[in-house]
Scaffold this motif. Structure first.
Motif, mmCIF file in Angstrom:
data_model
loop_
_atom_site.group_PDB
_atom_site.id
_atom_site.type_symbol
_atom_site.label_atom_id
_atom_site.label_comp_id
_atom_site.label_asym_id
_atom_site.label_seq_id
_atom_site.Cartn_x
_atom_site.Cartn_y
_atom_site.Cartn_z
ATOM 1 N N ASN A 1 -1.164 -3.332 -14.281
ATOM 2 C CA ASN A 1 -0.387 -3.337 -13.059
ATOM 3 C C ASN A 1 -1.093 -4.177 -11.997
ATOM 4 O O ASN A 1 -2.244 -4.593 -12.184
ATOM 5 N N THR A 2 -0.432 -4.398 -10.893
ATOM 6 C CA THR A 2 -1.000 -5.148 -9.774
ATOM 7 C C THR A 2 -0.821 -4.344 -8.499
ATOM 8 O O THR A 2 0.258 -3.812 -8.239
ATOM 9 N N LEU A 3 -1.894 -4.244 -7.716
ATOM 10 C CA LEU A 3 -1.846 -3.602 -6.414
ATOM 11 C C LEU A 3 -1.825 -4.699 -5.364
ATOM 12 O O LEU A 3 -2.688 -5.579 -5.349
ATOM 13 N N VAL A 4 -0.824 -4.663 -4.500
ATOM 14 C CA VAL A 4 -0.700 -5.638 -3.421
ATOM 15 C C VAL A 4 -0.981 -4.911 -2.117
ATOM 16 O O VAL A 4 -0.529 -3.785 -1.908
ATOM 17 N N TYR A 5 -1.746 -5.551 -1.249
ATOM 18 C CA TYR A 5 -1.931 -5.021 0.096
ATOM 19 C C TYR A 5 -1.617 -6.132 1.084
ATOM 20 O O TYR A 5 -1.989 -7.275 0.891
ATOM 21 N N THR A 6 -0.854 -5.757 2.096
ATOM 22 C CA THR A 6 -0.326 -6.752 3.013
ATOM 23 C C THR A 6 -0.321 -6.223 4.437
ATOM 24 O O THR A 6 -0.272 -5.016 4.654
ATOM 25 N N GLY B 1 3.304 -14.327 10.490
ATOM 26 C CA GLY B 1 3.778 -12.954 10.605
ATOM 27 C C GLY B 1 3.348 -12.035 9.492
ATOM 28 O O GLY B 1 3.676 -10.842 9.510
ATOM 29 N N SER B 2 2.584 -12.553 8.525
ATOM 30 C CA SER B 2 2.108 -11.674 7.449
ATOM 31 C C SER B 2 0.945 -12.330 6.713
ATOM 32 O O SER B 2 0.727 -13.539 6.799
ATOM 33 N N PHE B 3 0.234 -11.493 5.980
ATOM 34 C CA PHE B 3 -0.824 -11.960 5.091
ATOM 35 C C PHE B 3 -0.967 -10.937 3.975
ATOM 36 O O PHE B 3 -0.912 -9.739 4.233
ATOM 37 N N SER B 4 -1.145 -11.404 2.742
ATOM 38 C CA SER B 4 -1.224 -10.504 1.591
ATOM 39 C C SER B 4 -2.353 -10.895 0.656
ATOM 40 O O SER B 4 -2.740 -12.057 0.585
ATOM 41 N N GLU B 5 -2.833 -9.912 -0.066
ATOM 42 C CA GLU B 5 -3.793 -10.093 -1.158
ATOM 43 C C GLU B 5 -3.337 -9.203 -2.299
ATOM 44 O O GLU B 5 -2.496 -8.314 -2.113
ATOM 45 N N LYS B 6 -3.904 -9.432 -3.483
ATOM 46 C CA LYS B 6 -3.562 -8.571 -4.612
ATOM 47 C C LYS B 6 -4.753 -8.370 -5.522
ATOM 48 O O LYS B 6 -5.672 -9.192 -5.560
ATOM 49 N N ILE B 7 -4.718 -7.256 -6.210
ATOM 50 C CA ILE B 7 -5.722 -6.924 -7.219
ATOM 51 C C ILE B 7 -4.966 -6.774 -8.535
ATOM 52 O O ILE B 7 -4.075 -5.928 -8.648
ATOM 53 N N VAL B 8 -5.302 -7.601 -9.513
ATOM 54 C CA VAL B 8 -4.619 -7.569 -10.794
ATOM 55 C C VAL B 8 -5.412 -6.702 -11.767
ATOM 56 O O VAL B 8 -6.587 -6.976 -12.028
ATOM 57 N N ILE C 1 2.631 -1.399 -3.482
ATOM 58 C CA ILE C 1 2.382 -2.279 -2.343
ATOM 59 C C ILE C 1 2.000 -1.428 -1.130
ATOM 60 O O ILE C 1 2.787 -0.595 -0.677
ATOM 61 N N ILE C 2 0.776 -1.628 -0.660
ATOM 62 C CA ILE C 2 0.332 -1.001 0.579
ATOM 63 C C ILE C 2 0.672 -1.976 1.693
ATOM 64 O O ILE C 2 0.245 -3.140 1.665
ATOM 65 N N THR C 3 1.455 -1.514 2.665
ATOM 66 C CA THR C 3 1.832 -2.376 3.779
ATOM 67 C C THR C 3 1.401 -1.742 5.086
ATOM 68 O O THR C 3 1.700 -0.579 5.346
ATOM 69 N N ILE C 4 0.667 -2.507 5.856
ATOM 70 C CA ILE C 4 0.291 -2.107 7.211
ATOM 71 C C ILE C 4 1.108 -2.963 8.161
ATOM 72 O O ILE C 4 1.133 -4.192 8.039
ATOM 73 N N TYR C 5 1.787 -2.302 9.079
ATOM 74 C CA TYR C 5 2.577 -3.005 10.093
ATOM 75 C C TYR C 5 1.821 -2.946 11.406
ATOM 76 O O TYR C 5 1.391 -1.883 11.833
#
Length: 122
Positions: A37-42, A26-33, A60-64
């Motif tokens: 700070n850290t940017l998460v996209y999921t 139901g989800s998948f995420s990656e991150k850029i450190v 956190i960028i989240t796409i639903y």
């Protein structure tokens, strides 16, 4: 999963394993450190929606994506899902989520988990 941001658009490209993981979990995420700070996209499969949605909260960028679409995606021929999310009277966010194809040109990137490029099959 790759992310591309340009202007008022966001594009995610997922490998076979990532598309399968999205369908199963139901989800998948990656991150850029970054140093400070850290940017998460999921991407999250969400019940009770018919079109994609997006948010950006606390780095956190989240796409639903509609859950039905995520469950069918690993086994169908649909390349991607696209939606223009109206923000206000003057702004929209273009969202594109697609399967990541093997590049046609020379690249040093590992593409072993990418989908076959349809242009290479003809």
């Amino acid at each position: 999963m790759k992310i591309r941001i340009r202007g008022n658009s966001v594009r995610l490209r997922l490998t076979k394993t990532e598309v399968d993981s999205l369908a199963k979990t139901g989800s998948f995420s990656e991150k850029i450190v970054f140093p400070n700070n850290t940017l998460v996209y999921t991407i999250i499969a969400k019940e009770a929606i018919n079109t994609m949605e997006a948010s950006y909260i606390e780095n956190i960028i989240t796409i639903y994506i509609p859950k039905k679409d995520s469950l069918e995606w690993p086994t169908n021929t649909i390349i991607g899902h696209k939606h223009s999310l109206k923000i206000d009277a003057a702004n929209s966010l273009s969202i594109l989520v697609e399967k990541d194809f093997v590049c046609m040109d020379e690249t040093v990137e590992d593409q072993s988990d990418n989908y076959p490029n349809p242009k290479a099959l003809t």
